[in-house]
Motif scaffolding. Structure first.
Motif, PDB file in Angstrom:
ATOM      1  N   ALA A  75      20.533  -3.217 -34.775  1.00  0.00           N
ATOM      2  CA  ALA A  75      19.749  -2.079 -34.294  1.00  0.00           C
ATOM      3  C   ALA A  75      18.798  -1.538 -35.353  1.00  0.00           C
ATOM      4  O   ALA A  75      17.691  -1.096 -35.044  1.00  0.00           O
ATOM      5  N   SER A  76      19.224  -1.577 -36.624  1.00  0.00           N
ATOM      6  CA  SER A  76      18.407  -1.044 -37.716  1.00  0.00           C
ATOM      7  C   SER A  76      17.422  -2.063 -38.267  1.00  0.00           C
ATOM      8  O   SER A  76      16.535  -1.723 -39.052  1.00  0.00           O
ATOM      9  N   GLY A  77      17.581  -3.335 -37.852  1.00  0.00           N
ATOM     10  CA  GLY A  77      16.718  -4.383 -38.371  1.00  0.00           C
ATOM     11  C   GLY A  77      16.975  -4.710 -39.823  1.00  0.00           C
ATOM     12  O   GLY A  77      16.085  -5.190 -40.538  1.00  0.00           O
ATOM     13  N   ALA A  78      18.206  -4.470 -40.277  1.00  0.00           N
ATOM     14  CA  ALA A  78      18.537  -4.669 -41.689  1.00  0.00           C
ATOM     15  C   ALA A  78      18.453  -6.128 -42.110  1.00  0.00           C
ATOM     16  O   ALA A  78      18.156  -6.440 -43.261  1.00  0.00           O
ATOM     17  N   SER A  80      20.878  -8.497 -42.250  1.00  0.00           N
ATOM     18  CA  SER A  80      22.006  -9.070 -42.993  1.00  0.00           C
ATOM     19  C   SER A  80      22.510 -10.357 -42.365  1.00  0.00           C
ATOM     20  O   SER A  80      23.091 -11.195 -43.058  1.00  0.00           O
ATOM     21  N   PHE A  81      22.310 -10.502 -41.053  1.00  0.00           N
ATOM     22  CA  PHE A  81      22.844 -11.658 -40.335  1.00  0.00           C
ATOM     23  C   PHE A  81      21.730 -12.451 -39.676  1.00  0.00           C
ATOM     24  O   PHE A  81      20.803 -11.880 -39.089  1.00  0.00           O
ATOM     25  N   ASP A  82      21.829 -13.767 -39.758  1.00  0.00           N
ATOM     26  CA  ASP A  82      20.873 -14.658 -39.109  1.00  0.00           C
ATOM     27  C   ASP A  82      21.388 -15.152 -37.768  1.00  0.00           C
ATOM     28  O   ASP A  82      20.610 -15.544 -36.898  1.00  0.00           O
ATOM     29  N   VAL A  83      22.707 -15.168 -37.624  1.00  0.00           N
ATOM     30  CA  VAL A  83      23.357 -15.498 -36.357  1.00  0.00           C
ATOM     31  C   VAL A  83      24.422 -14.448 -36.106  1.00  0.00           C
ATOM     32  O   VAL A  83      25.217 -14.142 -37.004  1.00  0.00           O
ATOM     33  N   ALA A  84      24.437 -13.880 -34.922  1.00  0.00           N
ATOM     34  CA  ALA A  84      25.420 -12.857 -34.583  1.00  0.00           C
ATOM     35  C   ALA A  84      26.230 -13.286 -33.371  1.00  0.00           C
ATOM     36  O   ALA A  84      25.674 -13.831 -32.402  1.00  0.00           O
ATOM     37  N   THR A  85      27.528 -13.077 -33.430  1.00  0.00           N
ATOM     38  CA  THR A  85      28.397 -13.326 -32.284  1.00  0.00           C
ATOM     39  C   THR A  85      28.418 -12.057 -31.442  1.00  0.00           C
ATOM     40  O   THR A  85      28.885 -11.014 -31.898  1.00  0.00           O
ATOM     41  N   VAL A  86      27.895 -12.138 -30.233  1.00  0.00           N
ATOM     42  CA  VAL A  86      27.767 -10.957 -29.372  1.00  0.00           C
ATOM     43  C   VAL A  86      28.350 -11.258 -28.003  1.00  0.00           C
ATOM     44  O   VAL A  86      28.421 -12.410 -27.568  1.00  0.00           O
ATOM     45  N   GLY A  87      28.749 -10.216 -27.314  1.00  0.00           N
ATOM     46  CA  GLY A  87      29.402 -10.369 -26.025  1.00  0.00           C
ATOM     47  C   GLY A  87      28.443 -10.307 -24.855  1.00  0.00           C
ATOM     48  O   GLY A  87      27.254  -9.986 -24.996  1.00  0.00           O
ATOM     49  N   ALA A  88      28.974 -10.620 -23.690  1.00  0.00           N
ATOM     50  CA  ALA A  88      28.182 -10.585 -22.464  1.00  0.00           C
ATOM     51  C   ALA A  88      27.640  -9.182 -22.189  1.00  0.00           C
ATOM     52  O   ALA A  88      26.583  -9.032 -21.566  1.00  0.00           O
ATOM     53  N   TYR A  89      28.350  -8.165 -22.644  1.00  0.00           N
ATOM     54  CA  TYR A  89      27.907  -6.781 -22.473  1.00  0.00           C
ATOM     55  C   TYR A  89      26.647  -6.502 -23.294  1.00  0.00           C
ATOM     56  O   TYR A  89      25.687  -5.903 -22.810  1.00  0.00           O
ATOM     57  N   GLU A  90      26.646  -6.949 -24.554  1.00  0.00           N
ATOM     58  CA  GLU A  90      25.550  -6.599 -25.447  1.00  0.00           C
ATOM     59  C   GLU A  90      24.256  -7.347 -25.146  1.00  0.00           C
ATOM     60  O   GLU A  90      23.161  -6.777 -25.298  1.00  0.00           O
ATOM     61  N   VAL A  91      24.339  -8.621 -24.770  1.00  0.00           N
ATOM     62  CA  VAL A  91      23.140  -9.463 -24.707  1.00  0.00           C
ATOM     63  C   VAL A  91      22.004  -8.853 -23.880  1.00  0.00           C
ATOM     64  O   VAL A  91      20.884  -8.713 -24.374  1.00  0.00           O
ATOM     65  N   PRO A  92      22.222  -8.467 -22.602  1.00  0.00           N
ATOM     66  CA  PRO A  92      21.085  -7.924 -21.833  1.00  0.00           C
ATOM     67  C   PRO A  92      20.569  -6.606 -22.386  1.00  0.00           C
ATOM     68  O   PRO A  92      19.361  -6.348 -22.357  1.00  0.00           O
ATOM     69  N   ILE A  93      21.466  -5.776 -22.909  1.00  0.00           N
ATOM     70  CA  ILE A  93      21.045  -4.487 -23.473  1.00  0.00           C
ATOM     71  C   ILE A  93      20.225  -4.706 -24.732  1.00  0.00           C
ATOM     72  O   ILE A  93      19.154  -4.126 -24.918  1.00  0.00           O
ATOM     73  N   TRP A  94      20.713  -5.560 -25.618  1.00  0.00           N
ATOM     74  CA  TRP A  94      20.015  -5.817 -26.880  1.00  0.00           C
ATOM     75  C   TRP A  94      18.702  -6.548 -26.641  1.00  0.00           C
ATOM     76  O   TRP A  94      17.717  -6.312 -27.352  1.00  0.00           O
ATOM     77  N   ALA A  95      18.671  -7.425 -25.636  1.00  0.00           N
ATOM     78  CA  ALA A  95      17.430  -8.132 -25.320  1.00  0.00           C
ATOM     79  C   ALA A  95      16.353  -7.142 -24.879  1.00  0.00           C
ATOM     80  O   ALA A  95      15.199  -7.214 -25.322  1.00  0.00           O
ATOM     81  N   ASN A  97      16.185  -4.097 -25.655  1.00  0.00           N
ATOM     82  CA  ASN A  97      15.821  -3.257 -26.803  1.00  0.00           C
ATOM     83  C   ASN A  97      14.948  -3.999 -27.810  1.00  0.00           C
ATOM     84  O   ASN A  97      14.468  -3.404 -28.780  1.00  0.00           O
ATOM     85  N   GLY A  98      14.759  -5.301 -27.598  1.00  0.00           N
ATOM     86  CA  GLY A  98      13.958  -6.073 -28.525  1.00  0.00           C
ATOM     87  C   GLY A  98      14.670  -6.427 -29.810  1.00  0.00           C
ATOM     88  O   GLY A  98      14.033  -6.688 -30.844  1.00  0.00           O
ATOM     89  N   TRP A  99      16.001  -6.462 -29.774  1.00  0.00           N
ATOM     90  CA  TRP A  99      16.786  -6.727 -30.987  1.00  0.00           C
ATOM     91  C   TRP A  99      17.075  -8.211 -31.200  1.00  0.00           C
ATOM     92  O   TRP A  99      17.523  -8.607 -32.268  1.00  0.00           O
ATOM     93  N   LEU A 100      16.870  -9.032 -30.167  1.00  0.00           N
ATOM     94  CA  LEU A 100      17.208 -10.454 -30.249  1.00  0.00           C
ATOM     95  C   LEU A 100      15.973 -11.323 -30.039  1.00  0.00           C
ATOM     96  O   LEU A 100      15.060 -10.955 -29.291  1.00  0.00           O
ATOM     97  N   PRO A 315      19.343 -12.506 -34.274  1.00  0.00           N
ATOM     98  CA  PRO A 315      18.709 -11.191 -34.385  1.00  0.00           C
ATOM     99  C   PRO A 315      17.218 -11.301 -34.692  1.00  0.00           C
ATOM    100  O   PRO A 315      16.780 -12.215 -35.401  1.00  0.00           O
ATOM    101  N   LYS A 316      16.439 -10.364 -34.165  1.00  0.00           N
ATOM    102  CA  LYS A 316      14.998 -10.344 -34.396  1.00  0.00           C
ATOM    103  C   LYS A 316      14.671 -10.248 -35.883  1.00  0.00           C
ATOM    104  O   LYS A 316      13.612 -10.706 -36.332  1.00  0.00           O
ATOM    105  N   SER A 317      15.588  -9.661 -36.652  1.00  0.00           N
ATOM    106  CA  SER A 317      15.330  -9.405 -38.068  1.00  0.00           C
ATOM    107  C   SER A 317      15.534 -10.621 -38.970  1.00  0.00           C
ATOM    108  O   SER A 317      15.293 -10.555 -40.169  1.00  0.00           O
TER     109      SER A 317
END
Length: 448
Positions: A75-78, A80-95, A97-100, A315-317
């Protein structure tokens, strides 16, 4: 040296430096400490055989901690991670938000990877859950629903027969007859560790099938309803009487250990555990584990089994998009699934629930015949749009698909754990939970 000199003369020093940088990369992967992900980490050398110029660093954390760290970082665009393990809940929300990073354009640019990866081999329901606006935003490492596991030896000893479609009332009755704490056996193991993806994953399905819901169509919270009260009383009563001591410390991993060691008569949890309980390297009950559908309550069969997938996203970052793409497509490929089968010595232990080819593979059918069709049918029938008896304004079975639910679900999970541990009563827990859910709906301006 002569070869390097010739290359330098031909391309120039700056271009040689750029070529070297393009070939070498270091990626950091954040993942949950579930057994399948631990296997993925152990197989890093196999990835390096294919991509020797990519160095992989791992951050492996418990589920709740992983969610907090990855959410904050992405969310902060820090970066730190190039690959993130995310759940079915997060993917559509984060997408949204422009985070992925969208993956569809990457597949278009990498014809060789796209050809061997075969995106269309991913089960349609799983693929659709990770697609937003026509773009795929993550690839599934494994997908799951929920089901009932039971120890056939303990059932036989007690003269019990598990039906294919048990009710929660039957499950409680079986637990009472099997429970033998002096002999090191507990009637039932259920998630008690607080967290929206821990105790609330299981408990929300119980609420659904008892006839409850989080919100009505006007976004009025419903956590003080009779259905919620019946479900919570049942959950607390069952675990207090027939569960292991200290149940509020037990999440998926802890209950998996208890069940695989023969200490639980029954366990209702993720379908992904079917392969783990069938692995002789980690399970003592390979020959005695039985499988049945997730229990239903008195309200409705809807929402009795959840839907979830753990996925790999970029992650977009990230500054290592190409290297990250190579890793996530390797770790979720048909090639990787076959590698796990070879490494583990059995197809029953491969990451399940993601590919049509897995379920049509004769080797998998032979190894996982006791549970493969049940797992696939559970995933296919889990409908995030029809999970409750009465209408709701949200999608999701064991979660409410709004950004605020990550915090709300964990908060309610803490109240549930408080009731289970005896720190509060069920009524007090429900009063607190109702207030929290109502506040989210008001503050989020969901209520008109």
């Amino acid at each position: 040296m002569k070869r390097f000199a010739l290359l330098t003369a031909a391309l120039g020093l700056a271009q040689v430096a750029q070529l070297g940088n393009a070939q070498a990369a270091t990626i950091t992967i954040a993942t949950v400490n579930n057994p399948d992900m631990v296997t993925m980490q152990k197989l890093t050398p196999e990835f390096n055989k294919k991509y020797p110029d990519i160095t992989v660093k791992w951050v492996t954390l418990p589920e709740n901690e992983l969610r907090q760290k990855v959410t904050l970082d992405v969310a902060s665009g820090a970066g730190s991670f190039d690959v993130a393990t995310v759940g079915a809940y997060e993917v559509p929300i984060w997408a949204k938000n422009g985070w992925l990073d969208p993956l569809t354009p990457m597949f278009s640019k990498n014809a060789a990877i796209a050809s061997s990866y075969k995106v269309n081999d991913i089960l349609p329901g799983v693929r659709n859950a990770l697609t937003v606006g026509g773009n795929l935003y993550a690839v599934p490492f494994y997908a799951e629903s929920s089901m009932t596991y039971y120890n056939k030896d303990l059932f036989k000893k007690a003269g019990l027969t598990m039906p294919a479609n048990p009710t929660w009332t039957q499950i409680q009755g079986f637990a009472a007859k099997i429970h033998d704490p002096s002999g090191g056996v507990y009637g039932i193991c259920l998630r008690g560790l607080p967290g929206w993806g821990e105790n609330m994953a299981l408990f929300s399905t119980m609420v659904n099938t008892f006839g409850g819901r989080w919100y009505d169509p006007s976004w009025q919270a419903q956590l003080n309803s009779p259905a919620w009260k019946s479900a919570m009383n049942f959950y607390v009563d069952t675990l207090k009487k027939y569960g292991p001591p200290g149940a509020t410390s037990n999440g998926f991993t802890e209950n998996l250990t208890l069940m695989s060691q023969g200490k639980c008569g029954m366990w209702v949890d993720a379908t992904v555990a079917a392969g783990l309980l069938s692995d002789p390297a980690s399970s003592k009950i390979v020959n005695s584990v039985g499988f049945a559908n997730a229990p239903v309550g008195p309200g409705t069969p809807r929402g009795s089994n959840w839907y979830w997938s753990w996925n790999l996203a970029i992650p977009k970052s990230t500054k290592q998009e190409d290297a990250a793409f190579k890793f996530i497509t390797w770790a979720t490929s048909q090639e990787y699934i076959a590698l796990v089968a070879k490494t583990k010595g059995t197809w029953a232990s491969v990451p399940p629930g993601t590919r049509t080819s897995t379920y049509s593979n004769p080797s998998y059918k032979k190894a996982a015949g006791a549970f493969s069709s049940l797992v696939l049918s559970s995933i296919n029938k889990a409908d995030v749009t029809k999970a409750t008896k009465d209408p709701v304004p949200y999608t999701g079975i064991q979660y409410v698909a709004i950004p605020e639910f990550q915090a709300l679900g964990t908060q309610v999970g803490q109240y549930l754990a408080g009731a289970l541990s005896g720190q509060t009563t069920v009524d007090q827990a429900l009063t607190q939970a109702q207030a929290a859910a109502q506040k989210v709906a008001k503050d989020g301006k969901y209520q008109k």
